[in-house]
Design a protein around this motif. Sequence first.
Motif, PDB file in Angstrom:
ATOM      1  N   ALA A  32       0.841  -1.287  -0.054  1.00 46.70           N
ATOM      2  CA  ALA A  32      -0.012  -0.031   0.045  1.00 46.70           C
ATOM      3  C   ALA A  32       0.776   1.265   0.008  1.00 46.70           C
ATOM      4  CB  ALA A  32      -0.990   0.029   1.261  1.00 46.70           C
ATOM      5  N   SER A  33       1.913   1.266   0.870  1.00 49.85           N
ATOM      6  CA  SER A  33       2.908   2.478   0.963  1.00 49.85           C
ATOM      7  C   SER A  33       3.549   2.739  -0.379  1.00 49.85           C
ATOM      8  CB  SER A  33       3.887   2.072   2.350  1.00 49.85           C
ATOM      9  OG  SER A  33       3.119   1.936   3.263  1.00 49.85           O
ATOM     10  N   ILE A  34       4.267   1.786  -0.998  1.00 47.42           N
ATOM     11  CA  ILE A  34       4.985   2.064  -2.208  1.00 47.42           C
ATOM     12  C   ILE A  34       3.874   2.273  -3.156  1.00 47.42           C
ATOM     13  CG2 ILE A  34       6.802   0.608  -1.327  1.00 47.42           C
ATOM     14  CD1 ILE A  34       6.109  -1.570  -3.112  1.00 47.42           C
ATOM     15  N   SER A  35       2.686   1.966  -3.394  1.00 47.31           N
ATOM     16  CA  SER A  35       2.180   2.248  -4.234  1.00 47.31           C
ATOM     17  C   SER A  35       1.484   3.795  -4.202  1.00 47.31           C
ATOM     18  CB  SER A  35       0.597   1.262  -4.461  1.00 47.31           C
ATOM     19  OG  SER A  35       0.969  -0.102  -4.400  1.00 47.31           O
ATOM     20  N   VAL A  36       1.334   4.064  -3.195  1.00 48.02           N
ATOM     21  CA  VAL A  36       0.802   5.371  -3.049  1.00 48.02           C
ATOM     22  C   VAL A  36       1.712   6.313  -3.003  1.00 48.02           C
ATOM     23  CG1 VAL A  36      -0.010   6.976  -1.090  1.00 48.02           C
ATOM     24  CG2 VAL A  36      -1.195   4.726  -1.220  1.00 48.02           C
ATOM     25  N   ALA A  37       3.038   6.143  -2.774  1.00 47.11           N
ATOM     26  CA  ALA A  37       4.381   6.874  -2.903  1.00 47.11           C
ATOM     27  C   ALA A  37       4.567   6.993  -4.488  1.00 47.11           C
ATOM     28  CB  ALA A  37       5.350   6.290  -2.268  1.00 47.11           C
ATOM     29  N   ALA A  38       4.339   5.915  -5.218  1.00 48.86           N
ATOM     30  CA  ALA A  38       4.657   5.953  -6.653  1.00 48.86           C
ATOM     31  C   ALA A  38       3.679   6.778  -7.187  1.00 48.86           C
ATOM     32  CB  ALA A  38       4.467   4.650  -7.162  1.00 48.86           C
ATOM     33  N   HIS A  39       2.255   6.734  -6.875  1.00 45.75           N
ATOM     34  CA  HIS A  39       1.213   7.614  -7.463  1.00 45.75           C
ATOM     35  C   HIS A  39       1.638   9.125  -7.186  1.00 45.75           C
ATOM     36  CE1 HIS A  39      -3.115   8.659  -8.350  1.00 45.75           C
ATOM     37  NE2 HIS A  39      -2.794   9.533  -7.346  1.00 45.75           N
ATOM     38  N   GLU A  40       1.976   9.525  -5.969  1.00 45.41           N
ATOM     39  CA  GLU A  40       2.207  10.902  -5.856  1.00 45.41           C
ATOM     40  C   GLU A  40       3.471  11.265  -6.769  1.00 45.41           C
ATOM     41  OE1 GLU A  40      -0.076  12.429  -4.553  1.00 45.41           O
ATOM     42  OE2 GLU A  40      -1.051  10.832  -3.703  1.00 45.41           O
ATOM     43  N   THR A  41       4.476  10.631  -6.682  1.00 45.28           N
ATOM     44  CA  THR A  41       5.614  10.976  -7.748  1.00 45.28           C
ATOM     45  C   THR A  41       5.005  11.049  -9.141  1.00 45.28           C
ATOM     46  OG1 THR A  41       6.263   8.524  -7.970  1.00 45.28           O
ATOM     47  CG2 THR A  41       7.126  10.005  -6.268  1.00 45.28           C
ATOM     48  N   GLY A  42       4.045  10.220  -9.525  1.00 42.50           N
ATOM     49  CA  GLY A  42       3.422  10.216 -10.791  1.00 42.50           C
ATOM     50  C   GLY A  42       2.893  11.824 -11.147  1.00 42.50           C
ATOM     51  N   HIS A  43       2.280  12.486  -9.795  1.00 42.78           N
ATOM     52  CA  HIS A  43       1.697  13.740 -10.066  1.00 42.78           C
ATOM     53  C   HIS A  43       3.120  14.684 -10.256  1.00 42.78           C
ATOM     54  CE1 HIS A  43      -2.365  12.940  -9.477  1.00 42.78           C
ATOM     55  NE2 HIS A  43      -2.070  12.691  -8.090  1.00 42.78           N
ATOM     56  N   ALA A  44       4.063  14.477  -9.616  1.00 43.60           N
ATOM     57  CA  ALA A  44       5.071  15.165  -9.859  1.00 43.60           C
ATOM     58  C   ALA A  44       5.640  15.324 -11.136  1.00 43.60           C
ATOM     59  CB  ALA A  44       6.336  14.893  -8.806  1.00 43.60           C
ATOM     60  N   ILE A  45       5.696  14.044 -11.770  1.00 41.86           N
ATOM     61  CA  ILE A  45       6.246  13.714 -13.222  1.00 41.86           C
ATOM     62  C   ILE A  45       5.291  14.529 -14.024  1.00 41.86           C
ATOM     63  CG2 ILE A  45       6.691  12.133 -15.009  1.00 41.86           C
ATOM     64  CD1 ILE A  45       7.624  10.221 -12.656  1.00 41.86           C
ATOM     65  N   GLN A  46       4.056  14.365 -14.017  1.00 40.79           N
ATOM     66  CA  GLN A  46       2.780  15.125 -14.780  1.00 40.79           C
ATOM     67  C   GLN A  46       3.288  16.657 -14.891  1.00 40.79           C
ATOM     68  OE1 GLN A  46      -0.585  14.156 -12.605  1.00 40.79           O
ATOM     69  NE2 GLN A  46      -1.235  12.562 -14.019  1.00 40.79           N
ATOM     70  N   HIS A  47       3.504  17.117 -13.613  1.00 44.48           N
ATOM     71  CA  HIS A  47       4.083  18.580 -13.552  1.00 44.48           C
ATOM     72  C   HIS A  47       5.163  18.965 -14.138  1.00 44.48           C
ATOM     73  CE1 HIS A  47       4.287  22.363 -10.551  1.00 44.48           C
ATOM     74  NE2 HIS A  47       3.953  22.740 -11.733  1.00 44.48           N
ATOM     75  N   ALA A  48       6.227  18.109 -13.949  1.00 41.53           N
ATOM     76  CA  ALA A  48       7.361  18.448 -14.684  1.00 41.53           C
ATOM     77  C   ALA A  48       7.491  18.331 -16.272  1.00 41.53           C
ATOM     78  CB  ALA A  48       8.614  17.329 -14.103  1.00 41.53           C
ATOM     79  N   HIS A  49       6.389  17.647 -16.860  1.00 41.67           N
ATOM     80  CA  HIS A  49       6.329  17.197 -18.188  1.00 41.67           C
ATOM     81  C   HIS A  49       5.174  18.302 -18.887  1.00 41.67           C
ATOM     82  CE1 HIS A  49       8.384  13.051 -18.150  1.00 41.67           C
ATOM     83  NE2 HIS A  49       9.201  14.153 -17.781  1.00 41.67           N
ATOM     84  N   GLY A  50       4.498  19.092 -17.954  1.00 41.82           N
ATOM     85  CA  GLY A  50       3.544  19.850 -18.509  1.00 41.82           C
ATOM     86  C   GLY A  50       2.300  19.093 -18.868  1.00 41.82           C
TER      87      GLY A  50
END
Length: 232
Positions: free
Chosen positions: A97-115
């Motif tokens: 559960a923890s690593i899945s949620v952590a990866a999801h939030e970094t997914g948002h960070a990557i979205q932001h970085a890639h516009g």
Amino acid sequence: MFYPYGFGFDPTMIFLIPSIIFAMYAQAKVRTTFAKYLRVNGKKGYTGYQVARYILDHNGMRDVPIELTRGQLSDHYDPRKRVVRLSNEVYHSTSLASISVAAHETGHAIQHAHGYIPLSFRNAIFPVASFGSQAAWFFVIFGLIMSAPTLVNIGILLFTAAVLFQVITLPVEFNASSRAMRLLDEGGFIVGDEYNHSKKVLRAAALTYVAAMATAVSQLIRLLLIRGQRRD
């Protein structure tokens, strides 16, 4: 409670019942699923922090910090400060559960970085949507009391912005989860059946956003019905 039809039962509340039940189910689903897989440790033994840090670093975002935040299921990415915030049980735990949620939030960070366009649009309308969700009912109720349809219309327009925010949130969240699953798999953080288990965690979380959108749409329909009845 304010009754637009006078004192007594407000028939427009009927339109909210299905979405309220759905929202309750979604909340229960995400909590039970998260709790279940919080007790299942990943075979590779990575913590949520380690997964998030690895993903960020390997996507050229070493300058994006990861901070602890209070509360359960309070994990999020803050696009204004460019920081990933993880709850204590996600930050330190090695559970699926923890690593899945952590990866999801970094997914948002990557979205932001890639516009990522839907995220940029959501961030742009957030101030109006936030104000609209809080102020809409003030305009509607005051407009009904004062028999001022213009104020009612302003309230509905404000609430429409809040609904639009919920609608655009869906592709943003689904895309972040899709990125998370790919990142977990490609990074070797999950193996075998762990892929399906992680997917269940993220699907349960996504259900809450679907429920939030359904509730917002139901409220908007209710507002339109109230306006229509008052005109009659």
